[in-house]
Write an enzyme that holds these catalytic residues in place. Structure first.
Site, short mmCIF file in Angstrom:
data_model
loop_
_atom_site.label_atom_id
_atom_site.label_comp_id
_atom_site.label_asym_id
_atom_site.label_seq_id
_atom_site.Cartn_x
_atom_site.Cartn_y
_atom_site.Cartn_z
N LYS A 89 0.75 -1.23 0.10
CA LYS A 89 -0.05 -0.01 -0.07
C LYS A 89 0.87 1.31 -0.08
O LYS A 89 2.09 1.17 0.36
CB LYS A 89 -0.86 0.11 1.07
CG LYS A 89 -1.84 -1.16 1.38
CD LYS A 89 -2.76 -1.22 2.61
CE LYS A 89 -3.49 -2.39 2.68
NZ LYS A 89 -4.63 -2.34 3.79
N TYR A 149 -12.53 -3.46 -2.73
CA TYR A 149 -12.70 -3.34 -1.44
C TYR A 149 -14.19 -3.45 -1.48
O TYR A 149 -14.77 -3.18 -0.54
CB TYR A 149 -12.05 -2.13 -0.75
CG TYR A 149 -10.72 -2.18 -0.33
CD1 TYR A 149 -10.34 -3.25 0.44
CD2 TYR A 149 -9.83 -1.10 -0.63
CE1 TYR A 149 -9.13 -3.45 0.82
CE2 TYR A 149 -8.76 -1.19 -0.03
CZ TYR A 149 -8.30 -2.55 0.59
OH TYR A 149 -6.73 -2.53 1.00
N ASN A 199 -1.70 -0.28 7.27
CA ASN A 199 -1.17 -1.39 7.70
C ASN A 199 -0.23 -2.27 6.69
O ASN A 199 -0.13 -3.29 6.40
CB ASN A 199 -2.09 -2.61 8.19
CG ASN A 199 -3.16 -2.90 7.08
OD1 ASN A 199 -3.19 -2.35 6.00
ND2 ASN A 199 -4.06 -3.99 7.43
N HIS A 215 -1.46 -5.67 1.75
CA HIS A 215 -2.74 -6.46 1.59
C HIS A 215 -2.13 -7.78 1.03
O HIS A 215 -1.80 -8.01 0.00
CB HIS A 215 -3.73 -5.77 0.51
CG HIS A 215 -5.09 -6.78 0.07
ND1 HIS A 215 -6.11 -6.84 0.92
CD2 HIS A 215 -5.00 -7.58 -0.87
CE1 HIS A 215 -6.95 -7.64 0.33
NE2 HIS A 215 -6.14 -7.95 -0.76
N GLU A 252 -9.15 -11.05 -7.40
CA GLU A 252 -8.37 -10.00 -7.11
C GLU A 252 -7.27 -9.91 -8.31
O GLU A 252 -6.85 -9.01 -8.78
CB GLU A 252 -7.58 -9.87 -5.81
CG GLU A 252 -8.82 -9.54 -4.89
CD GLU A 252 -7.96 -9.57 -3.35
OE1 GLU A 252 -8.86 -9.20 -2.39
OE2 GLU A 252 -6.82 -10.12 -2.94
P1 CMP Z 1 -6.56 -4.98 3.94
O1 CMP Z 1 -6.03 -6.37 4.21
O2 CMP Z 1 -6.22 -4.28 2.73
O3 CMP Z 1 -8.14 -5.49 3.86
C1 CMP Z 1 -9.21 -4.22 4.32
C2 CMP Z 1 -8.71 -3.31 4.87
O4 CMP Z 1 -9.40 -2.47 5.66
C3 CMP Z 1 -7.59 -3.77 5.87
O5 CMP Z 1 -6.42 -4.33 5.36
C4 CMP Z 1 -7.48 -2.65 6.78
O6 CMP Z 1 -6.33 -1.58 6.40
C5 CMP Z 1 -8.69 -1.82 6.77
N1 CMP Z 1 -9.30 -1.89 7.95
C6 CMP Z 1 -9.86 -2.89 8.65
N2 CMP Z 1 -10.44 -2.50 9.56
C7 CMP Z 1 -10.21 -1.32 9.66
C8 CMP Z 1 -10.88 -0.25 10.80
N3 CMP Z 1 -11.58 -0.78 11.89
N4 CMP Z 1 -10.62 0.92 10.38
C9 CMP Z 1 -9.88 1.25 9.50
N5 CMP Z 1 -9.34 0.60 8.75
C10 CMP Z 1 -9.57 -0.87 8.61
#
Ligand code: CMP
Length: 143
Positions: A9, A49, A112, A115, A126
């Site tokens: 990301k 998403y 984070n 993904h 995906e």
């Molecule tokens: P990802 O694996 O990209 O899949 C969905 C994303 O949503 C996840 O990583 C996080 O970055 C994001 N995400 C999940 N839960 C939350 C939350 N409570 N608040 C903000 N972002 C979230």
């Protein structure tokens, strides 16, 4: 052969973690079959998403993933979907184990780093969303 979709990301790219992250998958023994750096369109972000579209964080998630370059990859190998999830660590970097990518590099669930597809079927969806068939390499001729 099983494949998974991995995206570094905007936070991971801007923090210069691309090399380290790719290295972890290479050293584990998986095969890189797709790789590109791109600015993600709003349309692609919303499709990617889609499962989260009713969540309160959806708007922020789309804004973040479209905010800067993303490294999109396809990795191949036996059990790569589940293994990549272990290499990446759980969604919240604060609770991700040290030694995982999120555990080593992150503190925010919304930032984070990376993904990874959560299941084989999700990976297929995906991969076809992010890559054209001709963008995926074959290793057969070079071995
Ligand atoms: P990802 O694996 O990209 O899949 C969905 C994303 O949503 C996840 O990583 C996080 O970055 C994001 N995400 C999940 N839960 C939350 C939350 N409570 N608040 C903000 N972002 C979230």
């Amino acid at each position: 052969m099983e494949r998974t979709f991995i995206a570094i990301k905007p936070d991971g790219v801007q923090r210069n973690l691309v090399g380290d992250i790719i290295s972890r998958f290479e050293k584990k023994g998986f095969t890189l079959v797709g790789l590109k750096l791109l600015n993600v369109s709003r349309e692609l972000a919303e499709q990617h998403y889609d499962v989260h579209k009713e969540k309160p964080f959806f708007k922020g998630l789309v804004e973040f993933i479209t905010s800067g370059p993303v490294v999109a990859m396809v990795w191949e190998g036996d059990g790569v979907v589940a293994s990549a999830r272990k290499i990446i660590g759980v969604t919240n970097p604060l609770t991700a184990e040290p030694g995982t990518i999120r555990g080593d590099f992150g503190i925010s669930i919304g930032r984070n780093i990376i993904h990874g597809s959560d299941a084989v079927e999700t990976a297929q969806r995906e991969i076809s969303l992010w890559f054209k068939e001709e963008e995926l390499a074959s290793w057969k001729s070079s071995l």
